[in-house]
Design a protein around this motif. Sequence first.
Motif, PDB file in Angstrom:
ATOM      1  N   ARG A 132      12.062  -6.330  -9.184  1.00  0.00           N
ATOM      2  CA  ARG A 132      11.341  -6.681 -10.413  1.00  0.00           C
ATOM      3  C   ARG A 132       9.846  -6.769 -10.176  1.00  0.00           C
ATOM      4  NH1 ARG A 132      14.347 -12.067 -12.059  1.00  0.00           N
ATOM      5  NH2 ARG A 132      14.269 -12.247  -9.779  1.00  0.00           N
ATOM      6  N   THR A 133       9.432  -7.172  -8.974  1.00  0.00           N
ATOM      7  CA  THR A 133       8.016  -7.358  -8.676  1.00  0.00           C
ATOM      8  C   THR A 133       7.398  -6.168  -7.953  1.00  0.00           C
ATOM      9  OG1 THR A 133       8.630  -8.498  -6.625  1.00  0.00           O
ATOM     10  CG2 THR A 133       8.237  -9.860  -8.571  1.00  0.00           C
ATOM     11  N   GLY A 134       8.148  -5.042  -7.846  1.00  0.00           N
ATOM     12  CA  GLY A 134       7.616  -3.883  -7.127  1.00  0.00           C
ATOM     13  C   GLY A 134       8.678  -3.295  -6.226  1.00  0.00           C
ATOM     14  N   GLU A 135       8.268  -2.891  -5.035  1.00  0.00           N
ATOM     15  CA  GLU A 135       9.206  -2.295  -4.090  1.00  0.00           C
ATOM     16  C   GLU A 135       9.213  -3.074  -2.782  1.00  0.00           C
ATOM     17  OE1 GLU A 135       7.724   0.069  -7.056  1.00  0.00           O
ATOM     18  OE2 GLU A 135       6.523  -0.203  -5.219  1.00  0.00           O
ATOM     19  N   ASP A 136      10.407  -3.288  -2.244  1.00  0.00           N
ATOM     20  CA  ASP A 136      10.550  -3.796  -0.884  1.00  0.00           C
ATOM     21  C   ASP A 136      10.737  -2.603   0.040  1.00  0.00           C
ATOM     22  OD1 ASP A 136      10.303  -6.382  -1.623  1.00  0.00           O
ATOM     23  OD2 ASP A 136      12.415  -6.920  -1.387  1.00  0.00           O
ATOM     24  N   GLY A 162       0.775  -1.233   0.000  1.00  0.00           N
ATOM     25  CA  GLY A 162       0.000   0.000   0.000  1.00  0.00           C
ATOM     26  C   GLY A 162       0.806   1.282   0.000  1.00  0.00           C
ATOM     27  N   TRP A 163       2.132   1.182  -0.236  1.00  0.00           N
ATOM     28  CA  TRP A 163       2.976   2.374  -0.272  1.00  0.00           C
ATOM     29  C   TRP A 163       3.249   2.756  -1.723  1.00  0.00           C
ATOM     30  CZ3 TRP A 163       4.741   4.795   4.246  1.00  0.00           C
ATOM     31  CH2 TRP A 163       4.455   4.107   5.434  1.00  0.00           C
ATOM     32  N   GLN A 164       3.455   4.061  -1.968  1.00  0.00           N
ATOM     33  CA  GLN A 164       3.735   4.553  -3.310  1.00  0.00           C
ATOM     34  C   GLN A 164       5.027   5.383  -3.308  1.00  0.00           C
ATOM     35  OE1 GLN A 164       0.476   5.525  -1.910  1.00  0.00           O
ATOM     36  NE2 GLN A 164      -0.187   3.460  -2.509  1.00  0.00           N
ATOM     37  N   LYS A 165       5.735   5.351  -4.453  1.00  0.00           N
ATOM     38  CA  LYS A 165       6.964   6.128  -4.601  1.00  0.00           C
ATOM     39  C   LYS A 165       6.670   7.627  -4.595  1.00  0.00           C
ATOM     40  CE  LYS A 165       8.945   2.661  -7.745  1.00  0.00           C
ATOM     41  NZ  LYS A 165       9.369   2.436  -9.151  1.00  0.00           N
ATOM     42  N   TRP A 203      13.539   4.948  -3.138  1.00  0.00           N
ATOM     43  CA  TRP A 203      12.639   6.091  -3.179  1.00  0.00           C
ATOM     44  C   TRP A 203      12.109   6.375  -1.777  1.00  0.00           C
ATOM     45  CZ3 TRP A 203      13.036   2.926  -7.354  1.00  0.00           C
ATOM     46  CH2 TRP A 203      13.021   3.499  -8.636  1.00  0.00           C
ATOM     47  N   GLU A 204      11.760   7.600  -1.535  1.00  0.00           N
ATOM     48  CA  GLU A 204      10.920   7.909  -0.377  1.00  0.00           C
ATOM     49  C   GLU A 204       9.534   7.351  -0.677  1.00  0.00           C
ATOM     50  OE1 GLU A 204       8.626  11.733   1.585  1.00  0.00           O
ATOM     51  OE2 GLU A 204      10.254  12.069   0.149  1.00  0.00           O
ATOM     52  N   MET A 205       8.923   6.717   0.323  1.00  0.00           N
ATOM     53  CA  MET A 205       7.607   6.108   0.135  1.00  0.00           C
ATOM     54  C   MET A 205       6.572   6.829   0.993  1.00  0.00           C
ATOM     55  SD  MET A 205       8.433   3.727  -2.023  1.00  0.00           S
ATOM     56  CE  MET A 205       7.064   2.556  -2.078  1.00  0.00           C
TER      57      MET A 205
END
Length: 680
Positions: free
Chosen positions: A555-559, A494-497, A586-588
């Motif tokens: 590859r599958t998103g962000e950790d 549920g976090w975004q860059k 990135w800041e999330m």
Amino acid sequence: MRTTPLLVVLSVVCAQTGGAVARTLFEALDPPGVLLARLAIAAMVLAVVARPAVWSWTAAAWRATVLLGVFSAGLNMLAYLALSIAPQGVVVTASFAGPLLLSLAQSRRPADLLWALTAGTGVVLLGVRAGHDVPLAGLLLALSAGACGAGYIVCSARVGKVVPGLGGLMVSFAVGALLVLPVGAEVTVRVWRHPWLVAGLVAVAVLSSVVPYALELIALRRLPTRVFGVLMSLQPAAAAIAGLLILDQRLGPVPIAALVLVTAASLGVTRPQQLRTAADGTDMHSRDGEASRWMGVGHSASDDAGTAGKTAAAQAVGGRDPALLIVFASTRYDYGQLLDGVRGEAGEHTAIVGCTTTGAIALGPDAARAGVVVTALGGPGLEVRTAVGRNAAARPQEAGADAAAGMAGLTKEHRAGLLLCDGLTGAQHEVVRGAYSVVSAVVPLVGGCAGDDMTFTRTYQFHGDRNGVEVLSDAVVGVSLGSDAKIGVGIAHGWQKQGEPMIVTHSDGGRLYELDDAPALDAYLQRIGADRSLAADPQAFQDAAFAKPLGLSRRTGEDIRTAHAADLEDGSLVFIADVPQGALVWEMATDEEALVAAGAESCRQAIEGIDGADAAGLLVFDCGIRRARLGPGGVEQEIAAMERTVPGVPMAGFYTYGEFARTRGARGMHYLTVVTLAVA
């Protein structure tokens, strides 16, 4: 279990004896009156025996139980009305039409279809004799009862999965009694005038409701519904015998032929299965990959450790024989007493694992206050192996490999590894690498890092069986699961860059020294709009870091990675997990709505992974920082969103210090993430 068919047979004998006794009361009390008394007495008996915690039931559990009560009342009312004008053997043989249709609809084996058609031929014979040996009205009423019987079988299986113990049965009896009350209320007047009727009504309630329905509910937790439906075709033979011995009812040649066909069909279905079981030593209910796995969940908020453990485990087990008990507990308990309570509910071959948490996850209005949640997994078609990796801080890869060692002993097609790791050892990503080294590349690894209610002092892991459970620290407890059905995994955060990426130009494990060639602390503070005065206050810095984590590009998103501390001397940031040099970060950012939606999305992905099969239950591993960010109201919303995604499916888990989810490759350590495991 091999004794499960015997439970069905005993249920049949009791039910038909009770039916014959009920028929003897019809002259003093009409059929609705007998049924009302039977259901009311049975509900009162089970209320004392089961003492169900109905206030903790989910909406789905209530819906299933009420629907069971409706079908149960319809089945028995129609059967009693038919029994008042037709022989008991005929009534029960005709009412088999409902279970017969259920078997036809669910059968996948040609042999089962053949035997079901054989039983159907017997029902047709009764129709040919309607108006001669068999009253037409009685036949029609019995066939209608059979339709309700099919609904009863399906609903009873559902209640057995979503309601622990016999509580669902008790409530369904009460619902049935309320439905019959308008037409059966006169029974109270007649019983008042003739007290001798009470003994007969109690016998009917026990023989027709309490004993057989309880046995059937237990059997349906272990048998596929189609097998159960055909096994119940033994009812006609038992009914004819009870009618002859108790009511002196003698059947003509055609009804007897119909009865023989139905009974032969039952033997045709069960006999080959028994021969195969004796030949290969496997559980008869695991055949054809249609094993019925189950999951039960119990929780307790009691301050007494022994009481909390026993109560939660008893709710989860519900009278069944679990292969695995998973204990998620608060640090406030005496673990020895808590686990002693759990061990008392374990079977001879039950494995017990678990850990301390930052909060437990379960469904129900009181679940948020639970200090302990116990999950029980069992049923045919499920394999469980457990192992422990020790000294995880000094040897994380080796500990991970040790914990996953049980995978080698599994024989089932579908497998998954469950890891419960000390949350304060650091280098948990190396634990995943170690476990990955001994499992197949296609075997998913899931789980969570143990918590200690956000004190960050010491976490504990549990491993053992009913003879004793070891309380460990600095360990990894592994559970290797094998199943006849698919196992699904879901991952969401549920976090975004936000903004432009930064490059990790210098790092060492969980210590981040430089971002874009600048001190990591300064670069991070600048990105979130703060200065070094924030880092001078450890609690204030931690709160800000929890709200503004970093996201590693995958590859599958962000950790997600969260800094737990800052070093003002060298300008570094300290993380529990690794931050690889050369990675883009990135800041999330997020908000409550996105965090809540992530929980539901993780459940949806897990269910999608079992390809449309019914889920026996879900295990959820949710980050403790997410819990702190959401607050009590947000947590309640997240759990509700998960439940709406998988209505009626048991769910349990805990809030972690890190989540495991490896579906491909050697990486699989996550933070601020929700990981869900679905068992079909």
